[in-house]
Enzyme design. Structure first.
Site, PDB file in Angstrom:
ATOM      1  N   ASP A  92      -2.684  -8.945   2.648  1.00 24.18           N
ATOM      2  CA  ASP A  92      -3.199  -7.859   3.482  1.00 24.18           C
ATOM      3  C   ASP A  92      -3.430  -8.411   4.891  1.00 24.18           C
ATOM      4  O   ASP A  92      -4.136  -9.412   5.058  1.00 24.18           O
ATOM      5  CB  ASP A  92      -4.523  -7.368   2.865  1.00 24.18           C
ATOM      6  CG  ASP A  92      -4.974  -6.062   3.473  1.00 24.18           C
ATOM      7  OD1 ASP A  92      -5.066  -5.987   4.713  1.00 24.18           O
ATOM      8  OD2 ASP A  92      -5.241  -5.129   2.706  1.00 24.18           O
ATOM      9  N   TYR A 103      -4.929   6.434  13.499  1.00 20.00           N
ATOM     10  CA  TYR A 103      -3.586   5.868  13.702  1.00 20.00           C
ATOM     11  C   TYR A 103      -3.292   5.740  15.196  1.00 20.00           C
ATOM     12  O   TYR A 103      -2.953   4.662  15.689  1.00 20.00           O
ATOM     13  CB  TYR A 103      -2.564   6.780  13.032  1.00 20.00           C
ATOM     14  CG  TYR A 103      -1.131   6.313  13.110  1.00 20.00           C
ATOM     15  CD1 TYR A 103      -0.695   5.215  12.369  1.00 20.00           C
ATOM     16  CD2 TYR A 103      -0.203   6.985  13.906  1.00 20.00           C
ATOM     17  CE1 TYR A 103       0.642   4.804  12.421  1.00 20.00           C
ATOM     18  CE2 TYR A 103       1.122   6.573  13.960  1.00 20.00           C
ATOM     19  CZ  TYR A 103       1.542   5.491  13.215  1.00 20.00           C
ATOM     20  OH  TYR A 103       2.864   5.079  13.266  1.00 20.00           O
ATOM     21  N   PHE A 122       0.837  -1.212   0.000  1.00 17.30           N
ATOM     22  CA  PHE A 122       0.000   0.000   0.000  1.00 17.30           C
ATOM     23  C   PHE A 122       0.868   1.256   0.000  1.00 17.30           C
ATOM     24  O   PHE A 122       0.639   2.188  -0.767  1.00 17.30           O
ATOM     25  CB  PHE A 122      -0.944  -0.011   1.201  1.00 17.30           C
ATOM     26  CG  PHE A 122      -1.677   1.292   1.406  1.00 17.30           C
ATOM     27  CD1 PHE A 122      -2.331   1.916   0.343  1.00 17.30           C
ATOM     28  CD2 PHE A 122      -1.722   1.898   2.651  1.00 17.30           C
ATOM     29  CE1 PHE A 122      -3.003   3.136   0.521  1.00 17.30           C
ATOM     30  CE2 PHE A 122      -2.392   3.106   2.840  1.00 17.30           C
ATOM     31  CZ  PHE A 122      -3.024   3.719   1.774  1.00 17.30           C
ATOM     32  N   THR A 123       1.873   1.301   0.859  1.00 11.61           N
ATOM     33  CA  THR A 123       2.704   2.514   0.943  1.00 11.61           C
ATOM     34  C   THR A 123       4.156   2.231   0.572  1.00 11.61           C
ATOM     35  O   THR A 123       5.053   2.977   0.954  1.00 11.61           O
ATOM     36  CB  THR A 123       2.654   3.112   2.363  1.00 11.61           C
ATOM     37  OG1 THR A 123       3.077   2.121   3.298  1.00 11.61           O
ATOM     38  CG2 THR A 123       1.274   3.591   2.715  1.00 11.61           C
TER      39      THR A 123
HETATM   40  P1  NAD Z   1       5.890   2.347   5.719  1.00 12.83           P
HETATM   41  O1  NAD Z   1       4.607   2.938   5.274  1.00 12.83           O
HETATM   42  O2  NAD Z   1       7.097   2.560   4.868  1.00 12.83           O
HETATM   43  O3  NAD Z   1       5.744   0.799   5.957  1.00 12.83           O
HETATM   44  C1  NAD Z   1       4.534   0.160   6.310  1.00 12.83           C
HETATM   45  C2  NAD Z   1       4.386  -1.078   5.437  1.00 12.83           C
HETATM   46  O4  NAD Z   1       3.169  -1.730   5.804  1.00 12.83           O
HETATM   47  C3  NAD Z   1       4.292  -0.747   3.948  1.00 12.83           C
HETATM   48  O5  NAD Z   1       5.148  -1.559   3.212  1.00 12.83           O
HETATM   49  C4  NAD Z   1       2.828  -1.006   3.625  1.00 12.83           C
HETATM   50  O6  NAD Z   1       2.629  -1.374   2.278  1.00 12.83           O
HETATM   51  C5  NAD Z   1       2.474  -2.101   4.612  1.00 12.83           C
HETATM   52  N1  NAD Z   1       1.040  -2.178   4.912  1.00 12.83           N
HETATM   53  C6  NAD Z   1       0.195  -1.177   5.223  1.00 12.83           C
HETATM   54  N2  NAD Z   1      -1.047  -1.655   5.422  1.00 12.83           N
HETATM   55  C7  NAD Z   1      -0.972  -3.001   5.246  1.00 12.83           C
HETATM   56  C8  NAD Z   1      -1.917  -4.058   5.308  1.00 12.83           C
HETATM   57  N3  NAD Z   1      -3.210  -3.846   5.596  1.00 12.83           N
HETATM   58  N4  NAD Z   1      -1.483  -5.325   5.041  1.00 12.83           N
HETATM   59  C9  NAD Z   1      -0.189  -5.581   4.733  1.00 12.83           C
HETATM   60  N5  NAD Z   1       0.745  -4.612   4.650  1.00 12.83           N
HETATM   61  C10 NAD Z   1       0.363  -3.335   4.916  1.00 12.83           C
HETATM   62  O7  NAD Z   1       6.139   2.899   7.187  1.00 12.83           O
HETATM   63  P2  NAD Z   1       7.369   2.676   8.177  1.00 12.83           P
HETATM   64  O8  NAD Z   1       7.903   4.016   8.515  1.00 12.83           O
HETATM   65  O9  NAD Z   1       8.287   1.653   7.662  1.00 12.83           O
HETATM   66  O10 NAD Z   1       6.616   2.129   9.472  1.00 12.83           O
HETATM   67  C11 NAD Z   1       6.636   0.756   9.828  1.00 12.83           C
HETATM   68  C12 NAD Z   1       5.947   0.555  11.164  1.00 12.83           C
HETATM   69  O11 NAD Z   1       6.629   1.305  12.169  1.00 12.83           O
HETATM   70  C13 NAD Z   1       4.490   1.023  11.173  1.00 12.83           C
HETATM   71  O12 NAD Z   1       3.721   0.112  11.932  1.00 12.83           O
HETATM   72  C14 NAD Z   1       4.557   2.363  11.869  1.00 12.83           C
HETATM   73  O13 NAD Z   1       3.363   2.663  12.538  1.00 12.83           O
HETATM   74  C15 NAD Z   1       5.721   2.160  12.829  1.00 12.83           C
HETATM   75  N6  NAD Z   1       6.346   3.457  13.168  1.00 12.83           N
HETATM   76  C16 NAD Z   1       7.183   4.078  12.284  1.00 12.83           C
HETATM   77  C17 NAD Z   1       7.729   5.309  12.619  1.00 12.83           C
HETATM   78  C18 NAD Z   1       8.681   6.045  11.711  1.00 12.83           C
HETATM   79  O14 NAD Z   1       9.127   7.137  12.058  1.00 12.83           O
HETATM   80  N7  NAD Z   1       9.068   5.529  10.569  1.00 12.83           N
HETATM   81  C19 NAD Z   1       7.415   5.904  13.855  1.00 12.83           C
HETATM   82  C20 NAD Z   1       6.541   5.250  14.710  1.00 12.83           C
HETATM   83  C21 NAD Z   1       6.031   4.006  14.369  1.00 12.83           C
END
Ligand code: NAD
Ligand code: UDP
Length: 323
Positions: free
Chosen positions: A58, A145, A36-37
């Site tokens: 998913d 969120y 998705f992202t």
């Molecule tokens: P990101 O968006 O790059 O990664 C999230 C991944 O989850 C993506 O690859 C997306 O395609 C996948 N995804 C989303 N919904 C999904 C679903 N329903 N089924 C399967 N896959 C799904 O974000 P990130 O920065 O890598 O964050 C990763 C995790 O760390 C998240 O849970 C986020 O809440 C947490 N987090 C990140 C940060 C940060 O600063 N990067 C801070 C706090 C928490």
């Protein structure tokens, strides 16, 4: 001994770096993601490795694999991404965590939940300690969120109480580095993309709001360290860099490191419920995990800028109009 490990959200920014680490140390890694992202580009270099397996799926639908550990990272993380389809964001946090925990229970696997500093909302305790219960608006644009992640933490601890599960809850603070989605609307990716393109850097509000920025390699050390502690350790534990900057200071650093003539402009008012300050107290991580960040902002920003310069931005699809 090598382990079998499931990483949900494994193709994302943090997930792909985690997969890199686990594959390199010889573990058998299943990377589950619905893209998705993110895009496969983040994990392209892993696809030919015999101990790496990508599954397009998913997490709101159940999944089954035979693994020893589960890192549950699947969830859109940037405000623009998680607000694009807020109902889906809540489902991803709640159903995704339930499915990870259900699988973990059947396998007696350790489950680590990627929680967030957003559980503290717009905090009135500073820096934020794990015992602080937060100041979260339950009905605002960030709630899908924040409350989704809070519910996920509740599920983790209820599965622990009811089923004696081995859980780890890590509260991640703002993290940056190579493979951040260039169009995710987060402040580091926006500022670097804008500065590299010679466009004005867009500050929201007066730029006095603060964040603390953790380089991705440090964060991965923290996640793997938390997973590998004893079963008594459940967290929640803050993982982030305790050095705090205002958003204006961040913009000034980026302009200086990129060089050129990019300007800084106040682009729009502060978004609703945007936290005015955020900085982790990492005493708990220091004492229990012996963890602390090593990469200073300047060094991490240079590495991130080099990566932004090296990629073809047209390969990154913008999943939302929020960039
Ligand atoms: P990101 O968006 O790059 O990664 C999230 C991944 O989850 C993506 O690859 C997306 O395609 C996948 N995804 C989303 N919904 C999904 C679903 N329903 N089924 C399967 N896959 C799904 O974000 P990130 O920065 O890598 O964050 C990763 C995790 O760390 C998240 O849970 C986020 O809440 C947490 N987090 C990140 C940060 C940060 O600063 N990067 C801070 C706090 C928490
Ligand atoms: N921000 C900004 N300009 C941008 C993007 C974000 O001034 O182009 C601000 C945003 O309003 C917030 C901070 O930078 O105060 C961090 O935003 P981000 O979306 O990276 O993450 P958050 O910590 O708010 O989840």
């Amino acid at each position: 001994m090598s382990k079998r490990i499931l990483v949900t959200g494994g193709a994302g920014f943090l997930g792909s770096h985690l997969c890199d680490r686990l594959v390199a140390q010889g573990d058998e890694v299943v990377c589950l993601d619905n893209l998705f992202t993110s895009q496969k580009l983040n994990i392209e270099h892993l696809l030919q490795k015999p101990n790496f397996h990508f599954v397009l799926h998913d997490v709101t639908e159940p999944f089954k694999f035979e693994v020893d550990e589960i890192y549950n990272l699947a969830c859109p993380a940037a405000p623009g991404h998680y607000q694009y389809n807020p109902i889906k964001t809540m489902k991803t946090s709640v159903l995704g965590t339930m499915h990870a925990l259900g699988l973990g229970r059947r396998l007696n696997a350790r489950v680590l939940q990627a929680s967030t500093s957003e559980v503290y909302g717009d905090p009135d305790v500073h820096p934020q300690v794990e015992s602080y219960r937060g100041n979260v608006n339950p009905i605002g644009p960030r709630s899908c969120y924040d409350e989704g992640k809070r519910a996920a933490e509740t599920l983790m601890f209820d599965y622990r109480r009811v089923h004696k599960m081995r859980i780890k809850v890590v509260r991640i603070f703002n993290t940056y580095g190579p493979r951040m989605h260039p169009f995710d609307g987060r402040v580091v990716s926006n500022f670097i993309r804008q500065a590299v393109a010679g466009e004005p850097l867009t500050i929201y509000g007066d730029g006095k709001q603060s964040r603390s920025f953790c380089y991705v390699d440090d964060l991965i050390d923290g996640l793997v360290g938390a997973m590998n502690t004893s079963d008594d350790f459940t967290g929640p534990v803050n993982i982030g860099n305790p050095v705090e900057f205002t958003i204006r200071q961040l913009a000034e650093h980026v302009v200086r490191l990129v060089g050129g003539a990019a300007k800084i402009e106040v682009a729009r008012p502060l978004p609703q419920d945007d936290p005015k300050q955020r900085c982790p107290d990492i005493s708990f991580a220091r004492s229990v995990l012996k963890w602390e960040p090593k990469v200073p902002l300047e060094v991490g920003l240079k590495r991130t800028i080099d990566w932004f310069r090296s990629v073809d931005m047209s390969q990154f699809k913008a999943p939302t109009p929020n960039y």
